[in-house]
Write a protein that holds these residues in place. Sequence first.
Motif, PDB file in Angstrom:
ATOM      1  N   ILE A   1       0.829  -1.045  -0.074  1.00  0.00           N
ATOM      2  CA  ILE A   1      -0.132  -0.075   0.069  1.00  0.00           C
ATOM      3  C   ILE A   1       1.093   1.134  -0.117  1.00  0.00           C
ATOM      4  O   ILE A   1       1.736   1.338   0.827  1.00  0.00           O
ATOM      5  N   LEU A   2       0.659   2.253  -0.966  1.00  0.00           N
ATOM      6  CA  LEU A   2       1.542   3.240  -1.228  1.00  0.00           C
ATOM      7  C   LEU A   2       0.792   4.506  -1.108  1.00  0.00           C
ATOM      8  O   LEU A   2      -0.277   4.564  -1.723  1.00  0.00           O
ATOM      9  N   LEU A   3       1.358   5.551  -0.433  1.00  0.00           N
ATOM     10  CA  LEU A   3       0.834   6.960  -0.403  1.00  0.00           C
ATOM     11  C   LEU A   3       1.893   7.976  -0.497  1.00  0.00           C
ATOM     12  O   LEU A   3       3.145   7.678   0.252  1.00  0.00           O
ATOM     13  N   ASP A   4       1.751   9.078  -1.059  1.00  0.00           N
ATOM     14  CA  ASP A   4       2.680  10.093  -1.029  1.00  0.00           C
ATOM     15  C   ASP A   4       2.326  11.503  -0.798  1.00  0.00           C
ATOM     16  O   ASP A   4       0.814  11.395  -0.803  1.00  0.00           O
ATOM     17  N   PRO A   5       2.877  12.463  -0.809  1.00  0.00           N
ATOM     18  CA  PRO A   5       2.028  13.928  -0.561  1.00  0.00           C
ATOM     19  C   PRO A   5       1.219  14.147  -1.914  1.00  0.00           C
ATOM     20  O   PRO A   5       0.259  15.056  -1.062  1.00  0.00           O
ATOM     21  N   ASN A   6       0.977  13.584  -2.738  1.00  0.00           N
ATOM     22  CA  ASN A   6       0.037  14.127  -3.891  1.00  0.00           C
ATOM     23  C   ASN A   6      -1.359  13.647  -3.224  1.00  0.00           C
ATOM     24  O   ASN A   6      -2.449  14.042  -3.839  1.00  0.00           O
ATOM     25  N   GLY A   7      -1.513  12.569  -2.263  1.00  0.00           N
ATOM     26  CA  GLY A   7      -2.783  12.019  -1.694  1.00  0.00           C
ATOM     27  C   GLY A   7      -3.313  11.000  -2.251  1.00  0.00           C
ATOM     28  O   GLY A   7      -4.196  10.705  -1.873  1.00  0.00           O
ATOM     29  N   GLN A   8      -2.857  10.302  -3.433  1.00  0.00           N
ATOM     30  CA  GLN A   8      -3.553   9.186  -3.983  1.00  0.00           C
ATOM     31  C   GLN A   8      -3.012   7.864  -3.346  1.00  0.00           C
ATOM     32  O   GLN A   8      -1.695   7.693  -3.424  1.00  0.00           O
ATOM     33  N   THR A   9      -3.694   7.073  -2.901  1.00  0.00           N
ATOM     34  CA  THR A   9      -3.396   5.530  -2.523  1.00  0.00           C
ATOM     35  C   THR A   9      -3.369   4.507  -3.458  1.00  0.00           C
ATOM     36  O   THR A   9      -4.371   4.420  -4.197  1.00  0.00           O
ATOM     37  N   TYR A  10      -2.427   3.787  -3.678  1.00  0.00           N
ATOM     38  CA  TYR A  10      -2.412   2.581  -4.609  1.00  0.00           C
ATOM     39  C   TYR A  10      -2.132   1.245  -3.596  1.00  0.00           C
ATOM     40  O   TYR A  10      -1.313   1.162  -2.919  1.00  0.00           O
ATOM     41  N   VAL A  11      -3.009   0.635  -3.920  1.00  0.00           N
ATOM     42  CA  VAL A  11      -2.683  -0.933  -3.513  1.00  0.00           C
ATOM     43  C   VAL A  11      -2.340  -1.661  -4.413  1.00  0.00           C
ATOM     44  O   VAL A  11      -2.818  -1.949  -5.682  1.00  0.00           O
ATOM     45  N   VAL A  12      -0.917  -2.320  -4.375  1.00  0.00           N
ATOM     46  CA  VAL A  12      -0.222  -3.288  -5.420  1.00  0.00           C
ATOM     47  C   VAL A  12      -0.340  -4.598  -5.127  1.00  0.00           C
ATOM     48  O   VAL A  12       0.337  -4.985  -4.085  1.00  0.00           O
ATOM     49  N   GLU A  13      -1.350  -5.458  -5.736  1.00  0.00           N
ATOM     50  CA  GLU A  13      -1.408  -6.656  -5.455  1.00  0.00           C
ATOM     51  C   GLU A  13      -0.033  -7.469  -6.234  1.00  0.00           C
ATOM     52  O   GLU A  13      -0.079  -7.429  -7.382  1.00  0.00           O
ATOM     53  N   THR A  14       0.583  -8.424  -5.540  1.00  0.00           N
ATOM     54  CA  THR A  14       1.843  -8.809  -6.112  1.00  0.00           C
ATOM     55  C   THR A  14       1.967 -10.257  -5.855  1.00  0.00           C
ATOM     56  O   THR A  14       1.773 -10.548  -4.639  1.00  0.00           O
ATOM     57  N   SER A  15       2.341 -11.207  -6.702  1.00  0.00           N
ATOM     58  CA  SER A  15       3.064 -12.561  -6.420  1.00  0.00           C
ATOM     59  C   SER A  15       4.052 -12.817  -7.366  1.00  0.00           C
ATOM     60  O   SER A  15       4.176 -12.114  -8.271  1.00  0.00           O
ATOM     61  N   PRO A  16       4.657 -14.038  -7.144  1.00  0.00           N
ATOM     62  CA  PRO A  16       5.427 -14.342  -8.138  1.00  0.00           C
ATOM     63  C   PRO A  16       4.944 -14.691  -9.631  1.00  0.00           C
ATOM     64  O   PRO A  16       5.808 -14.801 -10.456  1.00  0.00           O
ATOM     65  N   ARG A  17       3.462 -14.801  -9.596  1.00  0.00           N
ATOM     66  CA  ARG A  17       2.938 -14.942 -11.071  1.00  0.00           C
ATOM     67  C   ARG A  17       2.360 -13.783 -11.553  1.00  0.00           C
ATOM     68  O   ARG A  17       1.689 -13.981 -12.610  1.00  0.00           O
ATOM     69  N   GLY A  18       2.408 -12.564 -10.946  1.00  0.00           N
ATOM     70  CA  GLY A  18       1.729 -11.425 -11.393  1.00  0.00           C
ATOM     71  C   GLY A  18       1.695 -10.383 -10.497  1.00  0.00           C
ATOM     72  O   GLY A  18       1.747 -10.389  -9.074  1.00  0.00           O
ATOM     73  N   VAL A  19       1.304  -9.086 -11.087  1.00  0.00           N
ATOM     74  CA  VAL A  19       1.009  -7.834 -10.181  1.00  0.00           C
ATOM     75  C   VAL A  19      -0.073  -6.993 -10.825  1.00  0.00           C
ATOM     76  O   VAL A  19      -0.274  -6.827 -11.921  1.00  0.00           O
ATOM     77  N   HIS A  20      -0.770  -6.717 -10.075  1.00  0.00           N
ATOM     78  CA  HIS A  20      -2.202  -5.673 -10.321  1.00  0.00           C
ATOM     79  C   HIS A  20      -2.078  -4.401  -9.437  1.00  0.00           C
ATOM     80  O   HIS A  20      -1.937  -4.600  -8.322  1.00  0.00           O
ATOM     81  N   VAL A  21      -2.384  -3.459 -10.070  1.00  0.00           N
ATOM     82  CA  VAL A  21      -2.325  -2.170  -9.352  1.00  0.00           C
ATOM     83  C   VAL A  21      -3.849  -1.549  -9.348  1.00  0.00           C
ATOM     84  O   VAL A  21      -4.687  -1.614 -10.477  1.00  0.00           O
ATOM     85  N   ARG A  22      -4.295  -1.075  -8.092  1.00  0.00           N
ATOM     86  CA  ARG A  22      -5.777  -0.580  -8.096  1.00  0.00           C
ATOM     87  C   ARG A  22      -5.615   0.510  -7.007  1.00  0.00           C
ATOM     88  O   ARG A  22      -4.644   0.450  -6.251  1.00  0.00           O
ATOM     89  N   GLN A  23      -6.867   1.055  -6.862  1.00  0.00           N
ATOM     90  CA  GLN A  23      -6.924   2.310  -6.143  1.00  0.00           C
ATOM     91  C   GLN A  23      -7.861   2.072  -5.052  1.00  0.00           C
ATOM     92  O   GLN A  23      -8.848   1.613  -5.059  1.00  0.00           O
ATOM     93  N   SER A  24      -7.496   2.116  -3.652  1.00  0.00           N
ATOM     94  CA  SER A  24      -8.435   1.757  -2.505  1.00  0.00           C
ATOM     95  C   SER A  24      -7.813   2.435  -1.340  1.00  0.00           C
ATOM     96  O   SER A  24      -6.680   2.545  -1.301  1.00  0.00           O
ATOM     97  N   ASN A  25      -8.579   2.770  -0.338  1.00  0.00           N
ATOM     98  CA  ASN A  25      -8.370   3.348   0.786  1.00  0.00           C
ATOM     99  C   ASN A  25      -8.451   2.229   1.809  1.00  0.00           C
ATOM    100  O   ASN A  25      -8.200   2.621   3.133  1.00  0.00           O
TER     101      ASN A  25
END
Length: 346
Positions: A204-228
């Motif tokens: 889960i990532l956040l910076d001063p711009n204020g948008q949160t990203y949840v990055v689902e990761t595994s050895p088989r794939g990565v998916h990026v979504r926005q959620s709080n």
Amino acid sequence: MKQIYSEIIQFRGGHYDFGYEQGKQLKGTLTIQNRLKHWKIRRPRFSIDVYEAKDKFMQYAPNMWKELEGLREGLELPMEEVLRDFGGYRTEIKKFGCSIMTEEDYMIRNYDYQPQTYEGRYSLFQPNDGGYAVLGPTSRVTGRMDGMNEKGLVMAYNFTHRKTPKDGFVCYMIGRIILDTCANVDEAVQLLKDIPHRNAFSYILLDPNGQTYVVETSPRGVHVRQSNVCTNHFEHLTKENRHHLEDSYKRMDAIKSQRKTSMSVNDAFRLMNDSDRGIFSDKYKSWAGTIHTSAYLPKQREAWFALGGDKEPVKINFDKWLNGSDLNISKIEGEVDTDLPFAHMD
């Protein structure tokens, strides 16, 4: 109730020197003794190739390799043992919980795990040889459970699954590499797409711009979504999920049902840390008890930290620290409702 503490580690200088000083401080301590005892009881279910590990670190985080070399010198241990216990590449992790919520101005995270794994170290490090200054609780000395860097980038992770691991970095080292090398969420997302993952985790990532990203990761794939809100399951890479997710959904529902529009950071911290709100967990024997609650305010570059529940947080002005004002406290204290031992105390 068990009285516990986290030692505050403050260091300004190079990565090698930081590793060396930590090694000297830790040599002969309960933290190191307990790691050695662990391997006398259990054989590792993974192998460490020093040259392969070095190659991966040099590709993604060469300064971290310097820190590991310094740690080896300070501990006076072979590099194979340093990588096994503190390297975070091809190593083994246990399952655990964790809950995270964010707003535009903050991230709050409950770290839910087993006390015997907790090493009680909260680090502030300002390098002079490249990379960003970082603060946050440590995992396996070199890794970070959650944290913030000097650019105001905030990172935390949540466990999903250990099944079918592949060669790659584990969560706490990936978290450290993100904070050391990335200036914002876009750079962190790109790193998470590129770096090899050993297990399935959400970052889960956040910076001063204020948008949160949840990055689902595994050895088989990565998916990026926005959620709080994030707990311990994937919303998109659902084939990676465990079969039993009742507790993960329960904590997620508890956060969503109680959070309010434009909730203040104080109210949000109480929602996560108070023991009667359905999010704080006392399941320590099941590897899912809340040990600490962290809050990060990236625009102010401020961090809050509390050990145990129903606790007022210690507040750290990271901005002042970056400008040379050392903290005047050496420990953060708290208590948890368990009789299980902690790695740095028992």
